[in-house]
Write a protein that holds these residues in place. Structure first.
Motif, PDB file in Angstrom:
ATOM      1  N   THR A  20       0.914  -1.214   0.000  1.00  0.00           N
ATOM      2  CA  THR A  20      -0.111   0.084  -0.079  1.00  0.00           C
ATOM      3  C   THR A  20       0.887   1.128  -0.053  1.00  0.00           C
ATOM      4  O   THR A  20       0.641   2.299  -0.826  1.00  0.00           O
ATOM      5  CB  THR A  20      -0.823   0.003   1.368  1.00  0.00           C
ATOM      6  OG1 THR A  20      -1.686  -1.265   1.272  1.00  0.00           O
ATOM      7  CG2 THR A  20      -1.947   1.187   1.305  1.00  0.00           C
ATOM      8  N   LEU A  21       2.041   1.312   0.745  1.00  0.00           N
ATOM      9  CA  LEU A  21       2.755   2.583   0.933  1.00  0.00           C
ATOM     10  C   LEU A  21       3.514   2.664  -0.465  1.00  0.00           C
ATOM     11  O   LEU A  21       3.539   3.811  -0.936  1.00  0.00           O
ATOM     12  CB  LEU A  21       3.786   2.372   1.849  1.00  0.00           C
ATOM     13  CG  LEU A  21       3.147   2.508   3.494  1.00  0.00           C
ATOM     14  CD1 LEU A  21       4.474   1.900   4.344  1.00  0.00           C
ATOM     15  CD2 LEU A  21       2.777   3.834   3.561  1.00  0.00           C
ATOM     16  N   ALA A  22       3.850   1.517  -1.017  1.00  0.00           N
ATOM     17  CA  ALA A  22       4.601   1.708  -2.329  1.00  0.00           C
ATOM     18  C   ALA A  22       3.808   2.158  -3.561  1.00  0.00           C
ATOM     19  O   ALA A  22       4.213   2.846  -4.299  1.00  0.00           O
ATOM     20  CB  ALA A  22       4.984   0.055  -2.675  1.00  0.00           C
ATOM     21  N   LEU A  23       2.364   1.640  -3.503  1.00  0.00           N
ATOM     22  CA  LEU A  23       1.403   2.114  -4.551  1.00  0.00           C
ATOM     23  C   LEU A  23       1.044   3.696  -4.298  1.00  0.00           C
ATOM     24  O   LEU A  23       0.910   4.220  -5.173  1.00  0.00           O
ATOM     25  CB  LEU A  23       0.368   1.279  -4.360  1.00  0.00           C
ATOM     26  CG  LEU A  23       0.230  -0.094  -4.970  1.00  0.00           C
ATOM     27  CD1 LEU A  23      -0.969  -1.065  -4.367  1.00  0.00           C
ATOM     28  CD2 LEU A  23       0.275  -0.025  -6.587  1.00  0.00           C
ATOM     29  N   LEU A  24       1.075   3.961  -3.063  1.00  0.00           N
ATOM     30  CA  LEU A  24       0.853   5.271  -2.711  1.00  0.00           C
ATOM     31  C   LEU A  24       1.993   6.391  -3.427  1.00  0.00           C
ATOM     32  O   LEU A  24       1.769   7.461  -3.861  1.00  0.00           O
ATOM     33  CB  LEU A  24       0.291   5.743  -1.453  1.00  0.00           C
ATOM     34  CG  LEU A  24      -0.794   5.243  -0.913  1.00  0.00           C
ATOM     35  CD1 LEU A  24      -1.180   5.302   0.627  1.00  0.00           C
ATOM     36  CD2 LEU A  24      -1.929   6.099  -1.438  1.00  0.00           C
ATOM     37  N   SER A  25       3.086   5.889  -3.034  1.00  0.00           N
ATOM     38  CA  SER A  25       4.394   6.490  -3.394  1.00  0.00           C
ATOM     39  C   SER A  25       4.535   6.559  -4.875  1.00  0.00           C
ATOM     40  O   SER A  25       4.924   7.507  -5.481  1.00  0.00           O
ATOM     41  CB  SER A  25       5.595   5.736  -2.797  1.00  0.00           C
ATOM     42  OG  SER A  25       5.599   5.930  -1.440  1.00  0.00           O
ATOM     43  N   GLN A  49       7.458   2.129 -14.687  1.00  0.00           N
ATOM     44  CA  GLN A  49       6.510   2.347 -13.745  1.00  0.00           C
ATOM     45  C   GLN A  49       6.526   0.837 -12.624  1.00  0.00           C
ATOM     46  O   GLN A  49       6.581   1.019 -11.596  1.00  0.00           O
ATOM     47  CB  GLN A  49       5.228   2.593 -14.123  1.00  0.00           C
ATOM     48  CG  GLN A  49       5.153   3.986 -14.603  1.00  0.00           C
ATOM     49  CD  GLN A  49       3.839   4.186 -15.037  1.00  0.00           C
ATOM     50  OE1 GLN A  49       2.537   3.622 -14.662  1.00  0.00           O
ATOM     51  NE2 GLN A  49       3.498   5.392 -15.920  1.00  0.00           N
ATOM     52  N   PHE A  50       6.303  -0.194 -13.381  1.00  0.00           N
ATOM     53  CA  PHE A  50       6.630  -1.473 -12.829  1.00  0.00           C
ATOM     54  C   PHE A  50       8.170  -1.644 -11.835  1.00  0.00           C
ATOM     55  O   PHE A  50       8.097  -2.101 -10.722  1.00  0.00           O
ATOM     56  CB  PHE A  50       6.674  -2.552 -13.746  1.00  0.00           C
ATOM     57  CG  PHE A  50       6.494  -3.927 -13.142  1.00  0.00           C
ATOM     58  CD1 PHE A  50       5.540  -4.614 -12.004  1.00  0.00           C
ATOM     59  CD2 PHE A  50       7.366  -4.739 -13.378  1.00  0.00           C
ATOM     60  CE1 PHE A  50       5.410  -5.551 -11.653  1.00  0.00           C
ATOM     61  CE2 PHE A  50       7.506  -6.020 -12.693  1.00  0.00           C
ATOM     62  CZ  PHE A  50       6.391  -6.361 -12.011  1.00  0.00           C
ATOM     63  N   GLY A  51       9.224  -1.247 -12.483  1.00  0.00           N
ATOM     64  CA  GLY A  51      10.322  -1.154 -11.956  1.00  0.00           C
ATOM     65  C   GLY A  51      10.341  -0.291 -10.602  1.00  0.00           C
ATOM     66  O   GLY A  51      11.128  -0.722  -9.682  1.00  0.00           O
ATOM     67  N   LEU A  56      10.248   0.350  -4.767  1.00  0.00           N
ATOM     68  CA  LEU A  56       9.703   1.039  -3.621  1.00  0.00           C
ATOM     69  C   LEU A  56       9.260  -0.139  -2.691  1.00  0.00           C
ATOM     70  O   LEU A  56       9.322   0.159  -1.366  1.00  0.00           O
ATOM     71  CB  LEU A  56       8.331   1.946  -4.169  1.00  0.00           C
ATOM     72  CG  LEU A  56       9.071   3.214  -4.830  1.00  0.00           C
ATOM     73  CD1 LEU A  56       7.536   3.826  -5.407  1.00  0.00           C
ATOM     74  CD2 LEU A  56       9.550   4.153  -3.854  1.00  0.00           C
ATOM     75  N   LEU A  57       8.778  -1.076  -3.282  1.00  0.00           N
ATOM     76  CA  LEU A  57       8.176  -2.303  -2.514  1.00  0.00           C
ATOM     77  C   LEU A  57       9.515  -2.952  -1.527  1.00  0.00           C
ATOM     78  O   LEU A  57       9.325  -3.151  -0.351  1.00  0.00           O
ATOM     79  CB  LEU A  57       7.471  -3.377  -3.303  1.00  0.00           C
ATOM     80  CG  LEU A  57       7.067  -4.603  -2.480  1.00  0.00           C
ATOM     81  CD1 LEU A  57       5.925  -4.019  -1.383  1.00  0.00           C
ATOM     82  CD2 LEU A  57       6.285  -5.685  -3.432  1.00  0.00           C
ATOM     83  N   GLY A  58      10.562  -3.036  -2.352  1.00  0.00           N
ATOM     84  CA  GLY A  58      11.819  -3.516  -1.688  1.00  0.00           C
ATOM     85  C   GLY A  58      12.213  -2.468  -0.516  1.00  0.00           C
ATOM     86  O   GLY A  58      12.693  -2.985   0.578  1.00  0.00           O
ATOM     87  N   LEU A  59      12.396  -1.352  -0.996  1.00  0.00           N
ATOM     88  CA  LEU A  59      12.707  -0.262   0.029  1.00  0.00           C
ATOM     89  C   LEU A  59      11.935  -0.245   1.365  1.00  0.00           C
ATOM     90  O   LEU A  59      12.408  -0.211   2.353  1.00  0.00           O
ATOM     91  CB  LEU A  59      12.637   1.092  -0.801  1.00  0.00           C
ATOM     92  CG  LEU A  59      12.790   2.180   0.120  1.00  0.00           C
ATOM     93  CD1 LEU A  59      14.602   2.181   0.491  1.00  0.00           C
ATOM     94  CD2 LEU A  59      12.952   3.624  -0.664  1.00  0.00           C
ATOM     95  N   TYR A  60      10.500  -0.373   1.055  1.00  0.00           N
ATOM     96  CA  TYR A  60       9.650  -0.329   2.323  1.00  0.00           C
ATOM     97  C   TYR A  60       9.815  -1.629   3.115  1.00  0.00           C
ATOM     98  O   TYR A  60       9.906  -1.556   4.354  1.00  0.00           O
ATOM     99  CB  TYR A  60       8.360  -0.171   1.754  1.00  0.00           C
ATOM    100  CG  TYR A  60       7.885   1.438   1.414  1.00  0.00           C
ATOM    101  CD1 TYR A  60       8.336   2.465   2.456  1.00  0.00           C
ATOM    102  CD2 TYR A  60       7.427   1.593   0.308  1.00  0.00           C
ATOM    103  CE1 TYR A  60       8.236   3.715   1.811  1.00  0.00           C
ATOM    104  CE2 TYR A  60       7.278   2.925  -0.001  1.00  0.00           C
ATOM    105  CZ  TYR A  60       7.441   4.007   0.638  1.00  0.00           C
ATOM    106  OH  TYR A  60       7.420   5.466   0.301  1.00  0.00           O
ATOM    107  N   THR A  61       9.976  -2.726   2.480  1.00  0.00           N
ATOM    108  CA  THR A  61      10.174  -3.878   3.065  1.00  0.00           C
ATOM    109  C   THR A  61      11.569  -3.925   3.817  1.00  0.00           C
ATOM    110  O   THR A  61      11.223  -4.290   5.053  1.00  0.00           O
ATOM    111  CB  THR A  61      10.170  -5.044   2.035  1.00  0.00           C
ATOM    112  OG1 THR A  61       8.826  -5.125   1.369  1.00  0.00           O
ATOM    113  CG2 THR A  61      10.438  -6.448   2.909  1.00  0.00           C
ATOM    114  N   TRP A  62      12.584  -3.188   3.398  1.00  0.00           N
ATOM    115  CA  TRP A  62      13.968  -3.185   4.229  1.00  0.00           C
ATOM    116  C   TRP A  62      13.686  -2.307   5.336  1.00  0.00           C
ATOM    117  O   TRP A  62      14.361  -2.456   6.279  1.00  0.00           O
ATOM    118  CB  TRP A  62      14.918  -2.975   3.001  1.00  0.00           C
ATOM    119  CG  TRP A  62      16.081  -2.764   3.521  1.00  0.00           C
ATOM    120  CD1 TRP A  62      16.765  -3.683   4.104  1.00  0.00           C
ATOM    121  CD2 TRP A  62      16.853  -1.657   3.626  1.00  0.00           C
ATOM    122  NE1 TRP A  62      18.150  -3.271   4.532  1.00  0.00           N
ATOM    123  CE2 TRP A  62      18.194  -1.875   4.370  1.00  0.00           C
ATOM    124  CE3 TRP A  62      16.993  -0.358   3.321  1.00  0.00           C
ATOM    125  CZ2 TRP A  62      19.430  -1.056   4.430  1.00  0.00           C
ATOM    126  CZ3 TRP A  62      17.768   0.666   3.508  1.00  0.00           C
ATOM    127  CH2 TRP A  62      19.059   0.225   4.071  1.00  0.00           C
TER     128      TRP A  62
END
Length: 64
Positions: A20-25, A49-51, A56-62
């Motif tokens: 959700t955070l990645a999609l908003l970003s 955009q997919f990249g 972003l998903l990896g960044l937020y997970t980390w």
């Protein structure tokens, strides 16, 4: 790192929160790229955009 987050009694997977955070970003980044007309510098904007979403998903997970 937590696997499950408790939001007022509802157990939510941490992946859902990160997604959700990645999609908003990504929505904000798409808006900024559109305003500044930066998509013209990419070869394939949907692929870019997919990249960005994956990064972003990896960044937020980390981070979280």
């Amino acid at each position: 790192m937590r696997q499950v987050i408790d939001l007022e009694g509802v157990l939510v997977s941490a992946f859902v929160i990160n997604l959700t955070l990645a999609l908003l970003s990504l929505a904000v980044l798409r808006w900024v790229f559109g305003i500044l007309n930066l998509w013209r510098w990419t070869w394939d904007p949907p692929l870019a955009q997919f990249g960005l979403l994956i990064c972003l998903l990896g960044l937020y997970t980390w981070l979280l």
